[in-house]
Structure formats: structure tokens, C-alpha cells
Write a protein that holds these residues in place. Structure first.
Motif, PDB file in Angstrom:
ATOM      1  N   ILE A 239       0.847  -1.201   0.000  1.00 21.88           N
ATOM      2  CA  ILE A 239       0.000   0.000   0.000  1.00 21.88           C
ATOM      3  C   ILE A 239       0.876   1.243   0.000  1.00 21.88           C
ATOM      4  O   ILE A 239       1.694   1.438   0.894  1.00 21.88           O
ATOM      5  N   LYS A 240       0.678   2.077  -1.001  1.00 23.46           N
ATOM      6  CA  LYS A 240       1.561   3.231  -1.182  1.00 23.46           C
ATOM      7  C   LYS A 240       0.866   4.582  -1.025  1.00 23.46           C
ATOM      8  O   LYS A 240       1.524   5.601  -0.812  1.00 23.46           O
ATOM      9  N   GLY A 241      -0.449   4.622  -1.162  1.00 22.75           N
ATOM     10  CA  GLY A 241      -1.130   5.912  -1.075  1.00 22.75           C
ATOM     11  C   GLY A 241      -2.622   5.748  -0.836  1.00 22.75           C
ATOM     12  O   GLY A 241      -3.167   4.639  -0.867  1.00 22.75           O
ATOM     13  N   VAL A 242      -3.273   6.879  -0.601  1.00 21.25           N
ATOM     14  CA  VAL A 242      -4.722   6.910  -0.368  1.00 21.25           C
ATOM     15  C   VAL A 242      -5.403   7.249  -1.682  1.00 21.25           C
ATOM     16  O   VAL A 242      -4.925   8.062  -2.465  1.00 21.25           O
ATOM     17  N   SER A 243      -6.541   6.590  -1.924  1.00 24.58           N
ATOM     18  CA  SER A 243      -7.261   6.840  -3.171  1.00 24.58           C
ATOM     19  C   SER A 243      -8.745   6.981  -2.895  1.00 24.58           C
ATOM     20  O   SER A 243      -9.315   6.272  -2.055  1.00 24.58           O
ATOM     21  N   ALA A 244      -9.372   7.889  -3.614  1.00 20.60           N
ATOM     22  CA  ALA A 244     -10.812   8.104  -3.442  1.00 20.60           C
ATOM     23  C   ALA A 244     -11.625   6.996  -4.100  1.00 20.60           C
ATOM     24  O   ALA A 244     -12.780   6.765  -3.741  1.00 20.60           O
ATOM     25  N   THR A 245     -11.020   6.309  -5.065  1.00 21.21           N
ATOM     26  CA  THR A 245     -11.723   5.216  -5.753  1.00 21.21           C
ATOM     27  C   THR A 245     -10.985   3.899  -5.513  1.00 21.21           C
ATOM     28  O   THR A 245      -9.783   3.869  -5.216  1.00 21.21           O
TER      29      THR A 245
END
Length: 495
Positions: A239-245
Motif C-alpha cells: 500500500i503506497k497511497g490513499v485513493s478516493a476510488t
């Protein structure tokens, strides 16, 4: 044993040493021929050993192609590698996965107030404080009059409690952070008995600071993670980042891996054809036998190397073991695999054929030609059918004449290579010494030559001693005759 007394032309004036040396050259000729034979055998052994390395190399490749595990590897692809990267392990399950990342796991971070210092300067105070890290680990930081800011930071960093201390030279403050993430990662400073942590390093004491967990949802199921990674159904998610989708991860059979294995085999086989052809079609150079010791003494190092290159050429000319190796493998690759559907029971069905004769390119004859598009289409259409071409087994007894025709190409070639490698080992042995007299065929030849050389060397010593005795007897006789002649001359002179 007392050596023979040698009279080197005392009476005759002859250079008897040179005469005997020249006579011994003739006597030494059979010994030189044996030495040359032994050298040729040693060179042949080296050539065979080099060839065996090539056969062993291609056998290692084909060995992996004998088993279905080499064709069932999975590959994972992510729709957004900036948010989630995925890697399929050997136990990965094919399918589609959706990952929603709402929050990343973070480490605990403690930041001090501004303090403008030079990390190499001495602190000039004495005292200690305790740094507590994750999992109940802690370390006591001792500060002496000679301590520098750097040395104190090194104490913390080398303590092994999972906390790193550093100085932010841009914002002029000390910072402590955990090496782990999640809500179990914590930092706390206690026992600041001389107010060093607060007064010198400008850090808060007796306050626990914790990291945060990652919050993700896999296929709709929400969960918290202490790390920014997890493994599920044999798939490792990074897991590398936050995503809205949501991010989609697709896991399927790695068809590229199947194609690369087959391509590598084709390349290795063609290289083997080149090598065997080079060794078996180059005829020996006439007039270039291995050098004798006397010939070596008369040459420079460069001349010796050039001569020996010529002398080694064609050592395996028309060699039966090597030519039969290619012949057997070619036959195995041409025959279809019995028991498989007609649509996928030969190599040509997946785009592999033998090259025909091309004018001006005789070296290409017998090599494999690969139609990569046809191979890729076959793998995408029916990867199991392609796998079975190489991995099919037979229920027949291995001694049955039909056993080989029912086995896949990888098993066939593996058996062919094993047989040829064992033939070479029987010929040269397992030793790395080229002139070893072991139980192999060439080793026995060297043993026989060594015995004959030993007998010849003993005979030469006997012959050389006989020559010296004969010349010594001649010199003694001449000396006696000369003495008698002198005496007669004296007597006649008196008369």
C-alpha cells in the motif's frame, strides 16, 4: 651407487658430451611421441569438459520445464500502482480483488521546539534521560561533559529499541521517529533528571506519542493494518497511497513466464548447435603436433600460443558423442507427443520448427526457428495444452519402446542430455585435472602412456650410460696408446 667417470675427449679431443646428446635425440623420439599423445588426450579432455558444461547448462533449463509448477506461476497487475502494488506468490489464487485505501499506517513522530545548534559541538552538561520505544523497549541515554549532539543521537540510533533520532538542520529542531508503523509504535521520554531532554534538546517528556494504523477495505471488507502491506490468498499487497476510488488487482496465470521459458530453451539449443558444429566440423591442422620440450625452448611465448591454437584445432572433429547428441535431441523434438490432441501434439503447433538449408548459411541448418506470435497465441488460447507438450508423463514402464513417445518434450530432452553427459563423464571422468590417470577411458589411456614413458625413460638412462662407458673406454684406450707411442719415441731417440 658410484657414478661412472666420464672422460670428455681428453685423449681424442672430441666433444663427447655433444655427440652423446645428439645420439640421445634419436633415442628420445619415441618418448617425445608419447608426450605428444598425452598432451592431445589432455586437450581432448578439456574440450569435452567445456562441452559438458554447455550440455549441463541446457539441462538445467529443460529440467525446470519438466514440471507443471513452471507453467502455473501467477502474475498480479494493479489498476493504480501508485496506490497499491501487487505481487503474486507461488500460492496465489487467480481472481479479481478491489482495494480501497482510506488511510496509510504511520510511524510515531516526536518533534522538538526550535533550537539552533551545531550537531558536532559539545553539550557541556552531565546527566541522562530514558527513551522508550515500541514493544516496551527502552534505552538510557548518558550525557557527559565530552558528549556532542551527534554522539547522543548515535546512542539512541544504535540502541536497537526501534527509534531513530535526528536533527532537522532546515527547521532547527530534534526529531524522534519509530522504525515501525501502527498504533503499537510509540515514543516516550522519561527520567530527564538534569532537564537535558527538555532544556537542551527541546523535547517533551512523559508524553506518549503513537503511530496510526492503515485503514483499508478488501473486496468490501474493512480492516485496520499496522503496516502498509498485507498478504491475502498468496498475493502481497504493497500500500503506497490513499485513493478516493477502489483499485482493482487482477491475478491470472503468467503467460509471459511460459513464453520466456520456451524462448530460452530455443536460444540455448541453437547455441548448442553452433558449439557442436564448431567443434566437430573443424578439421585438424596438418603438421601441428604438440610441441616437444626442445621445440618450446626455441620459441617465444607468442609463437607457442599460436602453434598450440593450431594444434588444438579439430580435436573433436566428427566426434561421435557430440554429433549423436544433436541427432538424438533433434529426433526427440521432431516426434509428436502421443496421447495429446492433434491440435497440440507437436512443436510446430506452437510455432517451433527446424530451419531448412539456406544458401550461404550452412551453419543455420538444424537450428530451431520460433514464430513468437504463434507461440503467444497458443499460450493465450490454451496454456494447459502448451504445458502438456513439455510436461506430459507416461504410465508405461520406462523400458517400454513406446514410453518415450508418450512423454513431453522436456522429459525427452532431459533424458537425452543425461545420457550424453554420462557418456562424456565415462570418457573423461569427473576430475578437473586434464592429465589425471583415473578410471575413465581417457584416464586409462594416460595411465598406459605414463607407464610406457616410465619404461622408456629408464631405457634411455641405460643407453646414455652405455654410450658414456663406450666413449670412456675409447678415451682410456687412446690414452694408453698415446703413452706407448711416447715411450717408443723416447727409446728410438736414445738409439
Amino acid at each position: 651407487m658410484v657414478s661412472n667417470i666420464k672422460f670428455g675427449g681428453m685423449a681424442s679431443g672430441l666433444d663427447t658430451d655433444k655427440i652423446i646428446k645428439d645420439l640421445m635425440k634419436v633415442e628420445r623420439m619415441p618418448l617425445d611421441k608419447l608426450k605428444q599423445q598425452k598432451q592431445l588426450i589432455s586437450w581432448k579432455r578439456d574440450e569435452y569438459r567445456d562441452m559438458n558444461s554447455s550440455l549441463t547448462s541446457i539441462r538445467s533449463i529443460i529440467d525446470k520445464m519438466r514440471f507443471s509448477s513452471g507453467y502455473n506461476k501467477q502474475a498480479a497487475s494493479s489498476s493504480n500502482t501508485g496506490v497499491v502494488a501487487a505481487t503474486a506468490t507461488s500460492t496465489a489464487v487467480s481472481g479479481s480483488y478491489t482495494i480501497e485505501v482510506n488511510k496509510l499506517a504511520s510511524s510515531a513522530l516526536m518533534s522538538g521546539s526550535t533550537t539552533d545548534i551545531n550537531p558536532k559541538d559539545k553539550i557541556n552538561v552531565t546527566g541522562q534521560f530514558t527513551v522508550e520505544g515500541p514493544n516496551g523497549k527502552s534505552t538510557v541515554v548518558n550525557v557527559t561533559a565530552d558528549s556532542t549532539y551527534d554522539s547522543v543521537m548515535k546512542q539512541v540510533n544504535s540502541s536497537g529499541i526501534g527509534v531513530n533520532m535526528s536533527y532537522d538542520s532546515i527547521n532547527k529542531r530534534f526529531m524522534l521517529g519509530t522504525t515501525s508503523t501502527g498504533d503499537t509504535a510509540a515514543i516516550k521520554i522519561t527520567n530527564d533528571n538534569a532537564n537535558i531532554a527538555t532544556g537542551i534538546f527541546k523535547l517533551e517528556v512523559d508524553k506518549s506519542i503513537k503511530g496510526t494504523n492503515a485503514v483499508v477495505a478488501i473486496n468490501g471488507t474493512s480492516m485496520e493494518l499496522q503496516n502498509n502491506a498485507l498478504e491475502f490468498n498468496g498475493i502481497k499487497f504493497d500500500i503506497k497511497g490513499v485513493s478516493a476510488t477502489a483499485v482493482t488487482v487482477q491475478v491470472s496465470r503468467d503467460t509471459d513466464n511460459i513464453a520466456s521459458q520456451i524462448k530460452e530453451f530455443v536460444n540455448q539449443y541453437n547455441q548448442l548447435v553452433d558449439k557442436v558444429n564448431t567443434k566437430t566440423t573443424v578439421s585438424p591442422s596438418k603438421g601441428y603436433a604438440p610441441l616437444t620440450d626442445e621445440q618450446r625452448e626455441a620459441m617465444t611465448e607468442t609463437q607457442i600460443n599460436l602453434w598450440e591454437t593450431k594444434a588444438k584445432a579439430g580435436i573433436l572433429y566428427k566426434d561421435d558423442i557430440l554429433t549423436s547428441s544433436l541427432s538424438k535431441i533433434r529426433s526427440s523434438l521432431l516426434a509428436k507427443v502421443e496421447g495429446l490432441p492433434e491440435s497440440y501434439n507437436t512443436l510446430s503447433d506452437i510455432g517451433i520448427t527446424f530451419k531448412a538449408y539456406q544458401k550461404g548459411q550452412p551453419g543455420e541448418l538444424g537450428k530451431l526457428m520460433l514464430d513468437e506470435k504463434k507461440l503467444q497465441d497458443a499460450i493465450l488460447k490454451d496454456p494447459d495444452a502448451v504445458m502438456n507438450l513439455f510436461t506430459k508423463s507416461s504410465s508405461l514402464d520406462p523400458k517400454d519402446k513406446n514410453y518415450k513417445s508418450e512423454t513431453g518434450y522436456a522429459e525427452r530432452i532431459y533424458t537425452d542430455l543425461n545420457n550424453q553427459i554420462n557418456k562424456i563423464i565415462k570418457t573423461i571422468g569427473t576430475t578437473t585435472l586434464s592429465d589425471s590417470a583415473d578410471s575413465s577411458q581417457l584416464g586409462e589411456s594416460i595411465r598406459n602412456i605414463n607407464s610406457r614413458m616410465s619404461n622408456l625413460e629408464n631405457r634411455m638412462k641405460t643407453v646414455e650410460n652405455r654410450y658414456y662407458k663406450q666413449f670412456t673406454a675409447m678415451e682410456t684406450t687412446l690414452q694408453r696408446l698415446n703413452s706407448q707411442g711416447s715411450w717408443l719415441s723416447q727409446q728410438l731417440g736414445r738409439a
